[in-house]
Design an enzyme around this catalytic site. Structure first.
Site, PDB file in Angstrom:
ATOM      1  N   GLU A 187      -2.917   7.921  -3.953  1.00 48.09           N
ATOM      2  CA  GLU A 187      -3.312   7.583  -5.308  1.00 48.09           C
ATOM      3  C   GLU A 187      -4.751   7.997  -5.614  1.00 48.09           C
ATOM      4  OE1 GLU A 187      -2.030   3.398  -4.779  1.00 48.09           O
ATOM      5  OE2 GLU A 187      -4.061   2.879  -5.361  1.00 48.09           O
TER       6      GLU A 187
ATOM      7  N   HIS B 219      -1.396   0.581  -9.739  1.00 50.45           N
ATOM      8  CA  HIS B 219      -2.073  -0.360  -8.825  1.00 50.45           C
ATOM      9  C   HIS B 219      -2.693  -1.535  -9.603  1.00 50.45           C
ATOM     10  CE1 HIS B 219      -3.963  -0.538  -4.553  1.00 50.45           C
ATOM     11  NE2 HIS B 219      -3.721  -1.738  -5.020  1.00 50.45           N
TER      12      HIS B 219
ATOM     13  N   ARG C 270       0.866  -1.176   0.000  1.00 50.45           N
ATOM     14  CA  ARG C 270       0.000   0.000   0.000  1.00 50.45           C
ATOM     15  C   ARG C 270       0.906   1.230   0.000  1.00 50.45           C
ATOM     16  NH1 ARG C 270      -3.492  -2.666  -1.596  1.00 50.45           N
ATOM     17  NH2 ARG C 270      -5.536  -3.121  -0.694  1.00 50.45           N
TER      18      ARG C 270
HETATM   19  P1  NAD Z   1      -0.706 -11.373   4.621  1.00 44.29           P
HETATM   20  O1  NAD Z   1      -1.639 -10.963   5.714  1.00 44.29           O
HETATM   21  O2  NAD Z   1      -0.645 -12.810   4.236  1.00 44.29           O
HETATM   22  O3  NAD Z   1       0.792 -10.893   4.953  1.00 44.29           O
HETATM   23  C1  NAD Z   1       1.118  -9.711   5.602  1.00 44.29           C
HETATM   24  C2  NAD Z   1       2.354  -9.969   6.457  1.00 44.29           C
HETATM   25  O4  NAD Z   1       2.772  -8.714   7.014  1.00 44.29           O
HETATM   26  C3  NAD Z   1       2.086 -10.917   7.630  1.00 44.29           C
HETATM   27  O5  NAD Z   1       3.064 -11.939   7.667  1.00 44.29           O
HETATM   28  C4  NAD Z   1       2.174 -10.010   8.865  1.00 44.29           C
HETATM   29  O6  NAD Z   1       2.649 -10.670  10.007  1.00 44.29           O
HETATM   30  C5  NAD Z   1       3.159  -8.951   8.370  1.00 44.29           C
HETATM   31  N1  NAD Z   1       3.110  -7.714   9.142  1.00 44.29           N
HETATM   32  C6  NAD Z   1       2.040  -7.060   9.649  1.00 44.29           C
HETATM   33  N2  NAD Z   1       2.433  -5.949  10.293  1.00 44.29           N
HETATM   34  C7  NAD Z   1       3.774  -5.887  10.190  1.00 44.29           C
HETATM   35  C8  NAD Z   1       4.777  -4.990  10.655  1.00 44.29           C
HETATM   36  N3  NAD Z   1       4.442  -3.906  11.355  1.00 44.29           N
HETATM   37  N4  NAD Z   1       6.060  -5.237  10.352  1.00 44.29           N
HETATM   38  C9  NAD Z   1       6.410  -6.337   9.657  1.00 44.29           C
HETATM   39  N5  NAD Z   1       5.514  -7.237   9.195  1.00 44.29           N
HETATM   40  C10 NAD Z   1       4.223  -7.020   9.449  1.00 44.29           C
HETATM   41  O7  NAD Z   1      -1.105 -10.475   3.359  1.00 44.29           O
HETATM   42  P2  NAD Z   1      -0.772 -10.726   1.816  1.00 44.29           P
HETATM   43  O8  NAD Z   1      -1.889 -11.477   1.174  1.00 44.29           O
HETATM   44  O9  NAD Z   1       0.617 -11.227   1.707  1.00 44.29           O
HETATM   45  O10 NAD Z   1      -0.879  -9.213   1.279  1.00 44.29           O
HETATM   46  C11 NAD Z   1      -0.037  -8.208   1.787  1.00 44.29           C
HETATM   47  C12 NAD Z   1      -0.543  -6.837   1.418  1.00 44.29           C
HETATM   48  O11 NAD Z   1      -0.360  -6.632   0.019  1.00 44.29           O
HETATM   49  C13 NAD Z   1      -2.062  -6.646   1.612  1.00 44.29           C
HETATM   50  O12 NAD Z   1      -2.390  -6.262   2.915  1.00 44.29           O
HETATM   51  C14 NAD Z   1      -2.418  -5.576   0.597  1.00 44.29           C
HETATM   52  O13 NAD Z   1      -2.441  -4.300   1.190  1.00 44.29           O
HETATM   53  C15 NAD Z   1      -1.294  -5.663  -0.423  1.00 44.29           C
HETATM   54  N6  NAD Z   1      -1.789  -6.075  -1.746  1.00 44.29           N
HETATM   55  C16 NAD Z   1      -1.638  -5.229  -2.795  1.00 44.29           C
HETATM   56  C17 NAD Z   1      -2.087  -5.596  -4.038  1.00 44.29           C
HETATM   57  C18 NAD Z   1      -1.911  -4.694  -5.229  1.00 44.29           C
HETATM   58  O14 NAD Z   1      -2.729  -4.743  -6.141  1.00 44.29           O
HETATM   59  N7  NAD Z   1      -0.860  -3.897  -5.297  1.00 44.29           N
HETATM   60  C19 NAD Z   1      -2.732  -6.822  -4.227  1.00 44.29           C
HETATM   61  C20 NAD Z   1      -2.831  -7.668  -3.134  1.00 44.29           C
HETATM   62  C21 NAD Z   1      -2.363  -7.289  -1.897  1.00 44.29           C
END
Ligand code: NAD
Length: 322
Positions: A268, A286, A239
């Site tokens: 954005e 995005h 994000r």
């Molecule tokens: P997920 O929940 O499986 O993984 C997130 C990880 O971040 C977890 O392991 C969690 O423990 C860790 N985390 C949380 N807070 C933290 C911190 N302060 N410091 C370090 N690590 C921390 O999620 P995911 O499915 O892997 O997706 C991750 C993110 O990617 C989503 O939340 C979303 O915002 C983003 N995303 C973006 C797009 C895009 O189109 N660009 C698409 C999908 C997901």
């Protein structure tokens, strides 16, 4: 008994809409733009289930618009656009679409990493402009991935997939930082867990895969950027607000790091001043999950969540809140 109603806040791939239509009366917002607040409130007033997008701010006013609203299905894995706490208080179920877009985002992450380090976009512009006059030994030199150190911040579904490919497919050394440590994963992928500052100092590439939370807003700011190697690249498909974008522009302008590749932006669709003028960035709008496969699966999963809740069953992927 009259059919339950589902409002979809923007046209998405048909797979999920068709599923919804088998069970409910469905209205899809017809215009190809982000729905206005007034139109969203009217849609919510009409429905029992809402399928919304990450561009829709689902706050108290929206959640209060209709006492019959049972479910909000977000067409995204991130859910920072929704007041989860308030929805929970009101007994409104919120769901997201984890898992089905993981591969698409992993692939986009590598796409960005390769595009910035191999200067692919810059080279494309160069070639189209007729500047290519013959092979040159020093033309558009880039950086190879093999043998480099990749620092992953957030080792969840996406981050761990990136780590696996980086280690097994690209021959990279993997460092990671997360709030949880996974020793099994470390062993399998020769990955090393580090505190964030050490990871920033040691990595040649850094990729962000954390959710946007109060604890991750501006996780990468001026101080963190100053710890990175001058030769390092930063990639963000998580994000936009995880990075202080103004600070990043300043660092890139003065060559504090070698480059950045971003799919998401702090405000954005606006970009921080100066960002679009930089040569050492690759920017995508995005679209990390924008494959037909992922977007179709997201459409079906969001629809299935609504079907389950409105039929009195448990949703497949509820957002639990933190
Ligand atoms: P997920 O929940 O499986 O993984 C997130 C990880 O971040 C977890 O392991 C969690 O423990 C860790 N985390 C949380 N807070 C933290 C911190 N302060 N410091 C370090 N690590 C921390 O999620 P995911 O499915 O892997 O997706 C991750 C993110 O990617 C989503 O939340 C979303 O915002 C983003 N995303 C973006 C797009 C895009 O189109 N660009 C698409 C999908 C997901």
């Amino acid at each position: 008994m009259s059919k339950k109603r589902v409002f979809v806040s923007r046209k998405i791939l048909e797979s999920g809409i068709n599923l919804l239509k088998r069970h409910f009366e469905v209205r899809v917002y017809p215009k190809d733009r982000v729905i206005s607040r007034k139109e969203l409130i009217n849609g919510v007033k009409w429905c029992d289930g809402l399928l919304c997008l990450l561009t829709d701010k689902i706050d108290k006013e929206i959640l209060d618009a209709n006492p019959n609203l049972k479910v909000v299905a977000n067409y995204a894995v991130g859910f920072n656009n929704i007041d989860i706490k308030y929805a929970k208080e009101k007994g409104i179920i919120v769901t997201n679409t984890p898992g089905v877009l993981t591969d698409a985002v992993i692939e986009h992450t590598f796409g960005l990493m390769l595009a910035i380090s191999k200067r692919i976009v810059e080279s494309d512009t160069f070639t189209r402009k007729g500047k290519y006059h013959g092979w040159e030994p020093l033309l558009l030199l880039g950086t190879q991935l093999k043998g480099k150190t990749l620092g992953i911040i957030g080792l969840g579904r996406i981050g761990s997939g990136v780590a696996e490919i980086a280690h097994k497919g690209m021959g990279m050394d993997v460092l990671y930082h997360d709030i949880n440590r996974d020793k099994g994963f470390e062993k399998k992928n020769k990955a090393k867990f580090l505190p964030i500052n050490s990871l920033l100092k040691q990595s040649d590439f850094i990729t962000l895969h954390v959710p946007l939370l109060p604890s991750t807003k501006h996780l990468i700011g001026a101080k963190q950027l100053s710890m990175m190697k001058k030769t390092a690249y930063l990639v963000n498909t998580s994000r936009g607000q995880v990075i202080d974008e103004e600070a990043l522009v300043k660092v890139l302008q003065k060559g504090g790091i070698r480059g950045a590749a971003l799919d998401v932006f702090e405000n954005e669709p606006k970009l921080a001043r100066g960002l679009a003028k930089l040569k050492n960035v690759v920017l995508t709008p995005h679209i990390a999950s924008a494959t037909i496969e992922a977007r179709s699966a997201m459409s079906v999963l969001a629809a299935k969540n609504i079907v389950n809740v409105l039929k009195g069953k448990k949703p497949l992927t509820p957002v639990k809140g933190r």
